[in-house]
Design an enzyme around this catalytic site. Structure first.
Site, mmCIF file in Angstrom:
data_model
loop_
_atom_site.group_PDB
_atom_site.id
_atom_site.type_symbol
_atom_site.label_atom_id
_atom_site.label_comp_id
_atom_site.label_asym_id
_atom_site.label_seq_id
_atom_site.Cartn_x
_atom_site.Cartn_y
_atom_site.Cartn_z
ATOM 1 N N HIS A 90 -4.927 -0.300 -1.405
ATOM 2 C CA HIS A 90 -4.245 -1.573 -1.566
ATOM 3 C C HIS A 90 -4.320 -2.177 -1.732
ATOM 4 O O HIS A 90 -5.466 -2.516 -0.014
ATOM 5 C CB HIS A 90 -2.667 -0.858 -0.973
ATOM 6 C CG HIS A 90 -2.472 -0.832 0.207
ATOM 7 N ND1 HIS A 90 -1.865 -2.011 1.322
ATOM 8 C CD2 HIS A 90 -2.897 0.367 1.022
ATOM 9 C CE1 HIS A 90 -2.277 -1.554 2.105
ATOM 10 N NE2 HIS A 90 -2.748 -0.389 2.102
ATOM 11 N N ASP A 92 -2.467 -5.076 -0.824
ATOM 12 C CA ASP A 92 -0.781 -6.094 -0.576
ATOM 13 C C ASP A 92 -1.178 -5.522 0.832
ATOM 14 O O ASP A 92 -1.940 -5.055 1.450
ATOM 15 C CB ASP A 92 0.286 -5.358 -0.811
ATOM 16 C CG ASP A 92 0.497 -3.460 -0.612
ATOM 17 O OD1 ASP A 92 0.044 -3.286 -1.043
ATOM 18 O OD2 ASP A 92 1.881 -3.377 -0.237
ATOM 19 N N ASP A 123 -6.662 -2.873 6.358
ATOM 20 C CA ASP A 123 -5.642 -2.308 6.179
ATOM 21 C C ASP A 123 -5.270 -3.184 4.734
ATOM 22 O O ASP A 123 -4.090 -3.787 5.444
ATOM 23 C CB ASP A 123 -4.341 -1.886 6.701
ATOM 24 C CG ASP A 123 -3.495 -1.189 6.543
ATOM 25 O OD1 ASP A 123 -3.554 -0.253 5.644
ATOM 26 O OD2 ASP A 123 -1.767 -1.330 6.889
ATOM 27 N N GLU A 156 2.103 -1.029 -1.278
ATOM 28 C CA GLU A 156 2.202 -0.219 -0.533
ATOM 29 C C GLU A 156 3.426 -0.654 1.038
ATOM 30 O O GLU A 156 3.837 0.589 1.663
ATOM 31 C CB GLU A 156 0.741 0.639 0.042
ATOM 32 C CG GLU A 156 0.679 1.605 0.504
ATOM 33 C CD GLU A 156 1.042 2.005 2.154
ATOM 34 O OE1 GLU A 156 1.057 2.643 3.000
ATOM 35 O OE2 GLU A 156 0.092 0.881 2.599
ATOM 36 N N GLU A 157 2.629 -1.425 1.788
ATOM 37 C CA GLU A 157 3.161 -2.341 2.794
ATOM 38 C C GLU A 157 4.803 -2.189 2.581
ATOM 39 O O GLU A 157 5.771 -1.675 3.086
ATOM 40 C CB GLU A 157 2.136 -3.174 2.976
ATOM 41 C CG GLU A 157 0.506 -3.060 3.905
ATOM 42 C CD GLU A 157 0.499 -2.154 4.530
ATOM 43 O OE1 GLU A 157 1.380 -1.470 4.890
ATOM 44 O OE2 GLU A 157 -0.521 -2.470 5.504
ATOM 45 N N HIS A 423 -0.934 -3.767 11.510
ATOM 46 C CA HIS A 423 0.419 -4.306 11.317
ATOM 47 C C HIS A 423 0.604 -5.457 12.462
ATOM 48 O O HIS A 423 1.743 -5.686 12.708
ATOM 49 C CB HIS A 423 1.511 -3.178 11.130
ATOM 50 C CG HIS A 423 1.460 -2.410 10.215
ATOM 51 N ND1 HIS A 423 2.622 -1.190 9.816
ATOM 52 C CD2 HIS A 423 0.618 -2.312 9.003
ATOM 53 C CE1 HIS A 423 2.188 -0.486 8.047
ATOM 54 N NE2 HIS A 423 0.833 -1.018 7.723
#
Length: 453
Positions: A90, A92, A123, A156-157, A423
């Site tokens: 992903h 995003d 990520d 996705e996030e 994150h």
């Protein structure tokens, strides 16, 4: 690492990989227009589509998904009769949080102490670069031996489910024999790991209202119900005294069978301050892979600077609940909402709104594709045997794909090992992991094709 010609090619491609990762990280592709312009995600999607076209992919398309975002699809044909492998990543990313806390700018890939720092580096923009590098290496050594589909998600996030719903409406699009999800990570740098389970998640916004408007705390405080204090009590009810998650009706006593996570290692990875206790009960693996976990992600209330002496009329919070395999995310959402409503003190009004949801996932680690991946990882990591672990995070698409394609073998690998700090501020990626996993994926595609011949 392996001394094979393929390994040397992967190594020679690393400067290009890091250059392209820098280009991708520069896009502020947070899929929330309230925080960043939609144009940033569109630019990242177009970059991805151009990269696929440059590698000879056909049918490259920007898919408009029901949540208002775009996922990127492409198909690379392989030899006649070859199996089809779907590669997922992903583009995003999570918001950067406190940009002032970053040592280097979050959207500028920066080398420091042997790692590359930037939001999305691990990520999961790094996952896309991993896929591209593996395919490029194979093209220099006889070609890609399988049909390849690539899907790069755009939300996705956010957990808004756009790609899941699109896939359900177009089930023929992503049909494949094996699926490699490039969005997890090794248990530790240098220890090749596939992820066997993912927790599901539900995301809710809870609002508490007590008054028609704010009141002077000196004139009315002491009798007027304080919505912020009520919200704090509601949120506190979600944890037992030891910090364990307690949602009424939700089981929280499962145990993890498999790779264990030593407490000392966890404290180091999580950067827990000296003297601060860990929360919950059971082993670390039980707590983060096999049991539910609630987290208060944010609270809307007056900031300290500029606050007035007022009794608050209303307040709200964003609450995440991770749910383990075996627990239905929809049922968990209902239990969480009921718990929040029932915990309200003083008769304050509580409203719960679901924002996102995804089911937990459990892989079939005994499938033939895992044997090919184990051999590939062993070679890429100089004889280190593949380990299987759980992951506390969620990838909602996994269950959708498992439901749509029950015969497909799903494997989860990636760059989000503990040092990556995904994150959080100062997210980073290990260039060595990017190189090894790119090689492992190339070796896997070759071995998988041979196993299906």
């Amino acid at each position: 690492m392996s001394d094979s010609p393929l390994a040397h090619t992967v190594a020679s491609l690393q400067p290009r990989a890091l250059s392209e990762l820098a280009e991708l990280v520069a896009f502020k592709s947070v899929a929330d227009p309230a925080q960043f312009p939609r144009s940033e995600c569109e630019a990242a999607a177009n970059w991805t589509a151009d990269a696929l076209r440059a590698e000879g992919f056909e049918d490259v398309a920007l898919l408009d998904t029901p949540d208002g975002t775009q996922s990127v699809y492409g198909f690379l044909p392989g030899p006649a009769g070859a199996p089809t492998v779907l590669l997922y990543a992903h583009y995003d990313v999570q918001p950067p949080l406190d940009e002032a806390a970053w040592v280097s700018p979050p959207f500028e890939l920066t080398e420091r102490d042997g790692r590359w720092y930037g939001r999305g580096a691990a990520d999961c923009k790094g996952g896309l670069i991993m896929h591209l590098t593996a395919l490029r290496a194979l093209k220099e050594h006889g070609g890609v031996p399988v049909n390849v589909k690539v899907i790069v998600e755009g939300s996705e996030e956010q957990g808004t489910g756009g790609l899941e719903r699109y896939a359900e409406a177009h089930p023929e699009l992503l049909t494949s024999d094996a699926i490699v999800i490039g969005d997890t990570g090794n248990f530790r740098v240098g220890l090749p790991t596939v992820t066997a389970t993912l927790r599901g998640m539900t995301l809710v916004r809870v609002r508490v209202d007590a008054l028609e408007g704010n009141l002077h705390s000196g004139q009315f405080g002491g009798a007027a119900p304080d919505a912020l204090a009520a919200l704090i009590r509601v949120l506190d009810s979600l944890r037992a005294e030891d910090g364990s998650t307690t949602v009424n009706g939700l089981a929280a006593d499962a145990t993890w069978e498999g790779l264990e996570y030593p407490e000392a290692d966890f404290r180091k990875d999580a950067k827990v301050l000296d003297g601060v206790e860990l929360i919950g009960s059971g082993s670390i693996a039980d707590r983060i892979w096999a049991r539910p976990a609630v987290t208060v992600l944010g609270i809307d209330c007056p900031p300290v600077v500029g606050a007035t002496p007022s009794v608050q009329a209303g307040a709200r919070a964003l609450v995440s609940l991770r749910v383990p395999p075996g627990t239905d995310a929809g049922e968990a959402t209902k239990l969480l909402a009921a718990h929040l409503e029932n915990a309200a003190p003083w008769g304050v009004r509580v409203a719960v709104e679901q924002i996102g949801q995804g089911q937990a996932f459990r892989a079939d680690t005994g499938s033939p594709a895992y044997a090919s991946m184990a051999a590939a990882l062993r070679e890429a990591y100089d004889g280190e045997e593949m380990q299987t672990s759980g992951m506390g995070g969620s990838i909602p698409l996994c269950n959708t794909l498992a439901g749509l394609y029950p015969e497909a073998e799903i494997l989860l690998i990636g760059l989000s090992e503990p040092e990556a700090q995904i994150h959080a501020v100062n997210e980073s990626v290990s260039p060595q992991e990017l190189e090894r996993l790119s090689l492992a994926e190339a070796l896997f595609l070759r071995r998988y094709a041979e196993s299906r011949a």
